[in-house]
Design a protein around this motif. Structure first.
Motif, PDB file in Angstrom:
ATOM      1  N   MET A 329       0.835  -1.190   0.000  1.00 39.22           N
ATOM      2  CA  MET A 329       0.000   0.000   0.000  1.00 39.22           C
ATOM      3  C   MET A 329       0.873   1.245   0.000  1.00 39.22           C
ATOM      4  SD  MET A 329      -2.890   1.249   2.761  1.00 39.22           S
ATOM      5  CE  MET A 329      -1.686   1.994   3.872  1.00 39.22           C
ATOM      6  N   PRO A 330       0.854   2.029  -1.084  1.00 39.61           N
ATOM      7  CA  PRO A 330       1.628   3.274  -1.089  1.00 39.61           C
ATOM      8  C   PRO A 330       1.060   4.264  -0.086  1.00 39.61           C
ATOM      9  CG  PRO A 330       0.232   3.136  -3.041  1.00 39.61           C
ATOM     10  CD  PRO A 330       0.122   1.820  -2.345  1.00 39.61           C
ATOM     11  N   ALA A 331       1.920   5.158   0.389  1.00 45.10           N
ATOM     12  CA  ALA A 331       1.484   6.184   1.338  1.00 45.10           C
ATOM     13  C   ALA A 331       0.681   7.247   0.601  1.00 45.10           C
ATOM     14  CB  ALA A 331       2.700   6.815   2.018  1.00 45.10           C
ATOM     15  N   ALA A 332      -0.576   7.431   1.000  1.00 44.23           N
ATOM     16  CA  ALA A 332      -1.438   8.445   0.391  1.00 44.23           C
ATOM     17  C   ALA A 332      -2.221   9.137   1.496  1.00 44.23           C
ATOM     18  CB  ALA A 332      -2.382   7.812  -0.634  1.00 44.23           C
ATOM     19  N   PRO A 333      -1.541   9.953   2.319  1.00 47.25           N
ATOM     20  CA  PRO A 333      -2.185  10.517   3.507  1.00 47.25           C
ATOM     21  C   PRO A 333      -3.161  11.647   3.210  1.00 47.25           C
ATOM     22  CG  PRO A 333       0.029  11.387   3.278  1.00 47.25           C
ATOM     23  CD  PRO A 333      -0.131  10.375   2.187  1.00 47.25           C
ATOM     24  N   THR A 403      10.108   0.762  -3.484  1.00 48.80           N
ATOM     25  CA  THR A 403      10.251   0.517  -4.926  1.00 48.80           C
ATOM     26  C   THR A 403      11.064  -0.742  -5.186  1.00 48.80           C
ATOM     27  OG1 THR A 403      10.173   2.913  -5.308  1.00 48.80           O
ATOM     28  CG2 THR A 403      10.972   1.543  -7.122  1.00 48.80           C
ATOM     29  N   LEU A 404      12.140  -0.919  -4.436  1.00 49.88           N
ATOM     30  CA  LEU A 404      12.975  -2.110  -4.609  1.00 49.88           C
ATOM     31  C   LEU A 404      12.184  -3.376  -4.289  1.00 49.88           C
ATOM     32  CD1 LEU A 404      15.781  -3.258  -5.210  1.00 49.88           C
ATOM     33  CD2 LEU A 404      16.318  -3.024  -2.788  1.00 49.88           C
ATOM     34  N   ALA A 405      11.386  -3.347  -3.226  1.00 51.33           N
ATOM     35  CA  ALA A 405      10.606  -4.528  -2.840  1.00 51.33           C
ATOM     36  C   ALA A 405       9.615  -4.907  -3.944  1.00 51.33           C
ATOM     37  CB  ALA A 405       9.863  -4.261  -1.534  1.00 51.33           C
ATOM     38  N   GLY A 406       8.885  -3.912  -4.451  1.00 49.20           N
ATOM     39  CA  GLY A 406       7.901  -4.192  -5.493  1.00 49.20           C
ATOM     40  C   GLY A 406       8.536  -4.665  -6.788  1.00 49.20           C
ATOM     41  N   ALA A 407       9.637  -4.014  -7.177  1.00 47.57           N
ATOM     42  CA  ALA A 407      10.293  -4.364  -8.440  1.00 47.57           C
ATOM     43  C   ALA A 407      10.962  -5.741  -8.353  1.00 47.57           C
ATOM     44  CB  ALA A 407      11.324  -3.293  -8.798  1.00 47.57           C
ATOM     45  N   GLY A 492       7.500  -1.126 -17.414  1.00 47.31           N
ATOM     46  CA  GLY A 492       6.167  -1.397 -16.871  1.00 47.31           C
ATOM     47  C   GLY A 492       6.188  -1.869 -15.433  1.00 47.31           C
ATOM     48  N   ILE A 493       7.331  -2.389 -14.983  1.00 47.75           N
ATOM     49  CA  ILE A 493       7.457  -2.828 -13.591  1.00 47.75           C
ATOM     50  C   ILE A 493       7.743  -1.648 -12.666  1.00 47.75           C
ATOM     51  CG2 ILE A 493       8.983  -4.075 -11.996  1.00 47.75           C
ATOM     52  CD1 ILE A 493       9.215  -6.273 -14.114  1.00 47.75           C
ATOM     53  N   ILE A 494       8.743  -0.838 -13.053  1.00 47.03           N
ATOM     54  CA  ILE A 494       9.236   0.145 -12.086  1.00 47.03           C
ATOM     55  C   ILE A 494       8.499   1.483 -12.135  1.00 47.03           C
ATOM     56  CG2 ILE A 494      11.073   1.150 -13.532  1.00 47.03           C
ATOM     57  CD1 ILE A 494      12.835   0.996 -10.921  1.00 47.03           C
ATOM     58  N   PHE A 495       8.069   1.919 -13.320  1.00 49.20           N
ATOM     59  CA  PHE A 495       7.459   3.244 -13.404  1.00 49.20           C
ATOM     60  C   PHE A 495       6.139   3.366 -12.660  1.00 49.20           C
ATOM     61  CE2 PHE A 495      10.044   4.132 -17.467  1.00 49.20           C
ATOM     62  CZ  PHE A 495      11.060   4.714 -16.715  1.00 49.20           C
ATOM     63  N   LYS A 499       5.522   6.106  -9.743  1.00 49.32           N
ATOM     64  CA  LYS A 499       4.392   7.031  -9.819  1.00 49.32           C
ATOM     65  C   LYS A 499       3.584   7.000  -8.525  1.00 49.32           C
ATOM     66  CE  LYS A 499       0.244   8.124 -12.495  1.00 49.32           C
ATOM     67  NZ  LYS A 499      -0.649   7.702 -13.615  1.00 49.32           N
ATOM     68  N   ALA A 500       3.364   5.792  -7.977  1.00 53.79           N
ATOM     69  CA  ALA A 500       2.616   5.672  -6.724  1.00 53.79           C
ATOM     70  C   ALA A 500       3.369   6.302  -5.556  1.00 53.79           C
ATOM     71  CB  ALA A 500       2.319   4.202  -6.425  1.00 53.79           C
ATOM     72  N   GLU A 501       4.694   6.230  -5.583  1.00 52.71           N
ATOM     73  CA  GLU A 501       5.502   6.829  -4.525  1.00 52.71           C
ATOM     74  C   GLU A 501       5.544   8.342  -4.631  1.00 52.71           C
ATOM     75  OE1 GLU A 501       7.143   5.500  -1.826  1.00 52.71           O
ATOM     76  OE2 GLU A 501       6.094   3.648  -2.312  1.00 52.71           O
ATOM     77  N   GLY A 502       5.407   8.870  -5.867  1.00 50.19           N
ATOM     78  CA  GLY A 502       5.473  10.314  -6.084  1.00 50.19           C
ATOM     79  C   GLY A 502       6.814  10.705  -6.670  1.00 50.19           C
TER      80      GLY A 502
END
Length: 523
Positions: A329-333, A403-407, A492-495, A499-502
């Motif tokens: 879950m990305p941070a979206a406060p 990002t590293l974990a997801g990628a 397609g993996i990293i971008f 984007k979700a991280e900002g």
């Protein structure tokens, strides 16, 4: 004589009047408190009404006493804040994740004065990783040459670690730790004033504080009021404990690039090794009817290293198999006056890289440094505006690890697509090259080098390395086509994760106005 009776009657009347006034004033006082609390509405619905109010008023309420909540309570309490911690269950947790602390996280633990919490729990030092694929293996050591010999990763029983931190935070006289279930946040005119909670014995109470920090974990029922949660569950972990297992590389985490997804092994005590089998998707084989045991023996066991095979099968036969959904879950406060989210309630990433505790401890250091100059937390709107800088200042560490974990998870998963196969093999071979090709990525994973740009450069270095292997010595139309799809797949993996991280906060934090926000001045 009559005058004495008259005087006595007058004195009694005056005393009765004074007593009556005292009663009326006391009733008015309680009525005033009730009037102040009556307009307070709950952000989330709760069962039952508040029955009584706690007369004490803490500076900060912390909801949850897991890794983030316990560490935060000790840190803020040590700075002189009056802290009330409300935890649903104060007994020792029994989890299959949160057992590996990266070296970067251990450094934060030292900075917070909590490094002794990994002592006396049979914690094991971890010096790096061993990577296995198709019978080949390579060793990836943490770059610890510049640090004290005690600095390394730590692996342990999660519950033992949490209990040690709870004990340490509760030892401070200004930290009050109690068991209770928070049912809702209390809001008045857009400001969070405290919480409503149910005690262990069933009483409904309210607690008030200048700042409420929600750290109630991945299953948080309060986060919806404070953020825009977009929870993804890409897979589940199946957990086993192997007894007296001798790993091929002692004091190392082991990652097997298996089919369909990775398998992890790491020590959690001097006699126990944790095994986590990743199962893609949200559905896992049933444990009750034996499907899971059959899956582990027929699909997973043949892919583990020979040195581990017997211990793995014995653990399956023992039957203590557990599962845990892997959440991201990305941070979206939603910046909310009077409240703040932290820990897994705020931000999660795939646990493949074991970065969750490192991010949480790093966030606590950032928040501590922001709050230290403030003596008064009562101006909630001004405090909320000031703490917006927290979301930017945390980004270097958090976004790099997230990002590293997801990628890595997406690259390490098996795929029938030829381009993805090439990417997976290239990643293994790239890390096997040694030098900067292994030290760079492992320093990112360990939290020792939280630089998002370095992460992106290494990620595309793997893609280009894979492309070069495809096109040399003689490119063919098929190989060119696979190479094009490989670059497209890598993007397609990293971008999307970036984007979700900002993008701005991740790579250009100095351009965000909140980055420069100064502490509010006391009027």
């Amino acid at each position: 004589m009559a005058d004495s009776y008259v005087l006595g009657w007058i004195l009694c009347s005056v005393m009765a009047l004074v007593a009556l006034c005292g009663v009326v004033l006391r009733r008015q006082k309680w009525k005033g408190i009730s009037m102040r609390t009556e307009p307070v509405k709950t952000v989330l619905t709760s069962n039952g009404e508040c029955g009584s109010a706690d007369a004490s008023h803490a500076d900060i309420i912390i909801v949850g006493a897991g890794v983030a909540g316990s560490a935060l309570a000790h840190t803020l309490g040590k700075d002189g804040r009056r802290v009330q911690v409300i935890e649903r269950d104060l007994s020792e947790p029994d989890r299959i994740v949160g057992e590996l602390l990266q070296p970067g996280g251990y450094l934060k633990l030292i900075e917070l004065g909590l490094d002794d919490c990994v002592e006396e729990i049979d914690a094991q030092q971890v010096f790096g990783y061993a990577l296995f694929k198709d019978g080949k293996h390579t060793q990836l050591s943490y770059p610890l040459e510049k640090f004290h010999s005690d600095v390394s990763g730590r692996s342990f029983h999660n519950g033992r670690f949490i209990q040690r931190m709870r004990e340490k935070s509760a030892s401070l006289p200004n930290v009050h730790l109690e068991q209770g279930t928070v049912t809702s946040l209390l809001e008045e005119k857009g400001i969070i004033r405290g919480v409503q909670y149910k005690t262990k014995d069933g009483r409904e109470l309210t607690a008030f504080a200048s700042l409420t920090i929600v750290c109630d974990g991945c299953f948080s029922n309060l986060r919806r009021a404070l953020c825009n949660p977009k929870v993804d569950i890409p897979s589940s972990f199946v957990g086993l404990v192997l007894e007296n297992c001798h790993l091929p590389y002692s004091n190392h985490g082991h990652v097997i690039l298996a089919d369909p997804s990775p398998i992890l092994f790491y020590p959690i005590s001097s006699t126990e090794t944790r095994c986590l089998v990743d199962v893609p998707g949200q559905k896992v084989p049933s444990i009750a009817n034996g499907e899971m045991a059959n899956y582990l023996k027929t699909i997973v066991a043949p892919q583990v290293p020979p040195e581990i095979y017997d211990s793995f099968v014995a653990a399956v036969d023992k039957g203590n198999i557990r599962t845990m959904p892997n959440r991201s879950m990305p941070a979206a406060p939603h910046p909310t006056p009077g409240a703040l989210l932290m820990g897994d309630a705020f931000n999660m990433r795939h646990p493949l890289t074991g970065g969750g505790m490192t991010v949480a401890l790093s966030d606590i250091v950032v928040l501590r440094d922001l709050l230290r100059p403030l003596h008064d937390l009562n101006d909630a709107p001004m405090l909320c505006k000031y703490l917006e800088s927290f979301y930017t200042l945390r980004k270097p560490v958090a976004s790099t690890i997230n990002t590293l974990a997801g990628a890595l998870y997406k690259v390490f998963c098996a795929s029938p697509d030829q381009a993805r196969k090439e990417m997976r093999q290239a990643c293994f071979d790239y890390l096997s090259l040694g030098g900067v090709c292994s030290a760079g990525p492992i320093s990112l994973l360990s939290g020792l080098n939280p630089r998002p740009l370095s992460l992106v450069l290494h990620f595309f270095a793997v893609a280009i390395y894979s492309l070069g292997r495809l096109l040399l010595p003689f490119p063919s139309p098929k190989r060119i086509w696979i190479g094009a799809r490989l670059i497209s797949g890598a993007s397609g993996i990293i971008f999307p994760i970036i984007k979700a991280e900002g993008v701005r906060q991740m790579f250009f934090p100095a351009t965000v106005p909140a980055y420069y926000r100064a502490p509010p001045t006391v009027k």
